[in-house]
Design a protein around this motif. Sequence first.
Motif, mmCIF file in Angstrom:
data_model
loop_
_atom_site.group_PDB
_atom_site.id
_atom_site.type_symbol
_atom_site.label_atom_id
_atom_site.label_comp_id
_atom_site.label_asym_id
_atom_site.label_seq_id
_atom_site.Cartn_x
_atom_site.Cartn_y
_atom_site.Cartn_z
ATOM 1 N N GLU A 36 0.812 -1.212 0.000
ATOM 2 C CA GLU A 36 0.000 0.000 0.000
ATOM 3 C C GLU A 36 0.847 1.264 0.000
ATOM 4 N N ASP A 37 2.020 1.225 0.656
ATOM 5 C CA ASP A 37 2.865 2.415 0.750
ATOM 6 C C ASP A 37 3.775 2.590 -0.460
ATOM 7 N N GLY A 38 3.857 1.580 -1.308
ATOM 8 C CA GLY A 38 4.744 1.662 -2.461
ATOM 9 C C GLY A 38 4.238 2.646 -3.505
ATOM 10 N N ALA A 39 5.119 3.540 -3.970
ATOM 11 C CA ALA A 39 4.763 4.503 -5.007
ATOM 12 C C ALA A 39 5.078 3.938 -6.385
ATOM 13 N N TYR A 40 6.308 3.442 -6.568
ATOM 14 C CA TYR A 40 6.680 2.814 -7.834
ATOM 15 C C TYR A 40 7.943 1.992 -7.620
ATOM 16 N N GLY A 41 8.217 1.114 -8.573
ATOM 17 C CA GLY A 41 9.417 0.297 -8.523
ATOM 18 C C GLY A 41 10.154 0.359 -9.850
ATOM 19 N N VAL A 42 11.453 0.139 -9.790
ATOM 20 C CA VAL A 42 12.288 0.199 -10.985
ATOM 21 C C VAL A 42 13.204 -1.022 -11.009
ATOM 22 N N PHE A 43 13.314 -1.647 -12.160
ATOM 23 C CA PHE A 43 14.223 -2.776 -12.337
ATOM 24 C C PHE A 43 15.200 -2.446 -13.462
ATOM 25 N N GLY A 44 16.485 -2.720 -13.208
ATOM 26 C CA GLY A 44 17.499 -2.425 -14.216
ATOM 27 C C GLY A 44 18.412 -3.612 -14.444
ATOM 28 N N LEU A 45 18.858 -3.785 -15.687
ATOM 29 C CA LEU A 45 19.766 -4.861 -16.051
ATOM 30 C C LEU A 45 20.961 -4.258 -16.779
ATOM 31 N N GLN A 46 22.157 -4.604 -16.299
ATOM 32 C CA GLN A 46 23.375 -4.086 -16.902
ATOM 33 C C GLN A 46 24.218 -5.244 -17.410
ATOM 34 N N ILE A 47 24.623 -5.179 -18.680
ATOM 35 C CA ILE A 47 25.452 -6.213 -19.284
ATOM 36 C C ILE A 47 26.698 -5.553 -19.859
ATOM 37 N N GLY A 48 27.866 -6.044 -19.448
ATOM 38 C CA GLY A 48 29.112 -5.455 -19.922
ATOM 39 C C GLY A 48 30.233 -6.462 -19.902
ATOM 40 N N THR A 49 31.439 -5.992 -20.197
ATOM 41 C CA THR A 49 32.598 -6.888 -20.253
ATOM 42 C C THR A 49 32.981 -7.415 -18.878
ATOM 43 N N THR A 50 32.592 -6.705 -17.808
ATOM 44 C CA THR A 50 32.939 -7.151 -16.462
ATOM 45 C C THR A 50 31.900 -8.079 -15.855
ATOM 46 N N GLY A 51 30.749 -8.260 -16.537
ATOM 47 C CA GLY A 51 29.742 -9.169 -16.004
ATOM 48 C C GLY A 51 28.340 -8.671 -16.251
ATOM 49 N N VAL A 52 27.403 -9.302 -15.568
ATOM 50 C CA VAL A 52 25.982 -8.968 -15.679
ATOM 51 C C VAL A 52 25.476 -8.526 -14.311
ATOM 52 N N GLY A 53 24.755 -7.429 -14.290
ATOM 53 C CA GLY A 53 24.236 -6.925 -13.030
ATOM 54 C C GLY A 53 22.761 -6.600 -13.131
ATOM 55 N N ALA A 54 22.036 -6.793 -12.042
ATOM 56 C CA ALA A 54 20.610 -6.470 -11.984
ATOM 57 C C ALA A 54 20.333 -5.696 -10.702
ATOM 58 N N GLN A 55 19.503 -4.676 -10.798
ATOM 59 C CA GLN A 55 19.144 -3.884 -9.632
ATOM 60 C C GLN A 55 17.637 -3.666 -9.601
ATOM 61 N N PHE A 56 17.098 -3.683 -8.400
ATOM 62 C CA PHE A 56 15.675 -3.409 -8.207
ATOM 63 C C PHE A 56 15.548 -2.350 -7.120
ATOM 64 N N ALA A 57 14.757 -1.342 -7.375
ATOM 65 C CA ALA A 57 14.540 -0.271 -6.400
ATOM 66 C C ALA A 57 13.049 -0.005 -6.269
ATOM 67 N N MET A 58 12.640 0.348 -5.057
ATOM 68 C CA MET A 58 11.229 0.645 -4.806
ATOM 69 C C MET A 58 11.137 1.923 -3.985
ATOM 70 N N ASP A 59 10.245 2.806 -4.375
ATOM 71 C CA ASP A 59 10.064 4.075 -3.679
ATOM 72 C C ASP A 59 8.740 4.037 -2.919
ATOM 73 N N PHE A 60 8.772 4.545 -1.666
ATOM 74 C CA PHE A 60 7.580 4.518 -0.824
ATOM 75 C C PHE A 60 7.067 5.939 -0.603
ATOM 76 N N GLU A 61 5.781 6.040 -0.337
ATOM 77 C CA GLU A 61 5.172 7.349 -0.092
ATOM 78 C C GLU A 61 5.862 8.030 1.090
ATOM 79 N N PRO A 62 6.277 9.309 0.935
ATOM 80 C CA PRO A 62 6.945 10.022 2.040
ATOM 81 C C PRO A 62 6.082 10.041 3.294
ATOM 82 N N GLY A 63 6.709 9.759 4.422
ATOM 83 C CA GLY A 63 6.000 9.783 5.698
ATOM 84 C C GLY A 63 5.248 8.520 6.027
ATOM 85 N N SER A 64 5.188 7.548 5.103
ATOM 86 C CA SER A 64 4.472 6.302 5.365
ATOM 87 C C SER A 64 5.265 5.423 6.337
ATOM 88 N N GLU A 65 4.581 4.425 6.924
ATOM 89 C CA GLU A 65 5.236 3.543 7.885
ATOM 90 C C GLU A 65 6.387 2.776 7.236
#
Length: 312
Positions: A36-65
Amino acid sequence: GMAEGMARSPMAGNINFEDAEASMNQMIDLAQNMVEDGAYGVFGLQIGTTGVGAQFAMDFEPGSETAKMFSESGNSADLLAALPNQPYIFASAYDLKCSAATELMDLAKQLQAFSGMGDGAMQGLGGMMDGTTGGASALYPSPGGLMGGLFTGMLNYTRVDDTNKYVENMQKMSEKGGPMPMSLTTNESQLNGHAVHGWSMSLPMDHNDPAAMQMMQMSQMLFGGMQMGGYLVESDGGVYQTMSRNLSLVETAMGEGQTLADNGAIKQVRQHLPSPAAAEGYFGMGALSQMLQPMAAMMGMQIQTPVPADLA
């Protein structure tokens, strides 16, 4: 309700189901708040010569529990400095001083009602959790090879407020027995002026069980026998625990040499991760590959790919 249903279970034992139901409801509320407090989420995938990376981030409503729960981050990187820089199969660290970890630890204490352990054992476990502020673990290659016990090369470090209380609470747990009885022999010796305690835990075995032989073989591969055991070593600010009667890893960790915080491969990977982190974990592909090759051979599979000597 839920408590009445669980109470009719043959596994009921001494569980306090009213407390257990309250804890389960709190877990459900926590999950609902995150959604309920989640505003949005972001998923990222990075592919390069040093390897493969994945990141997930989620933003919550300011002031929420939920936003308040994640308002402070930990710093697990410093805890890797408690472990020696040697070839490892897996290494991890966690910092419980962040706000989210504090919330989850409070919930974990309430969930103790599910275990059905005796009051003394529960008090011991609760006391150990109360004083714990972080830790680090590393699984190093077993000195005895694969059949010498995979986990005999493990070293755990727990950062605690009071090492004496931590050992006392572990003693309370050992005195109450259980399906896997544990014993603790305090002050067996000293290491660099620090108290060394011995611990052991017997694995239940029914020799009339048709699967007993397989269980014995599995136990040998994992723990080096039908009994787990090792040492607890008090140090400045924490407690080391070994999974074998061998203090060499602790001696190295308490020495002046490099630590896993200095490990070049870990530093390289960490550059691609968010910082600071509340928890982190790494696989050592070199040691892992060297362990998997003889394991595959035992199963009739031949891996011809050579492992580079410098693979970290």
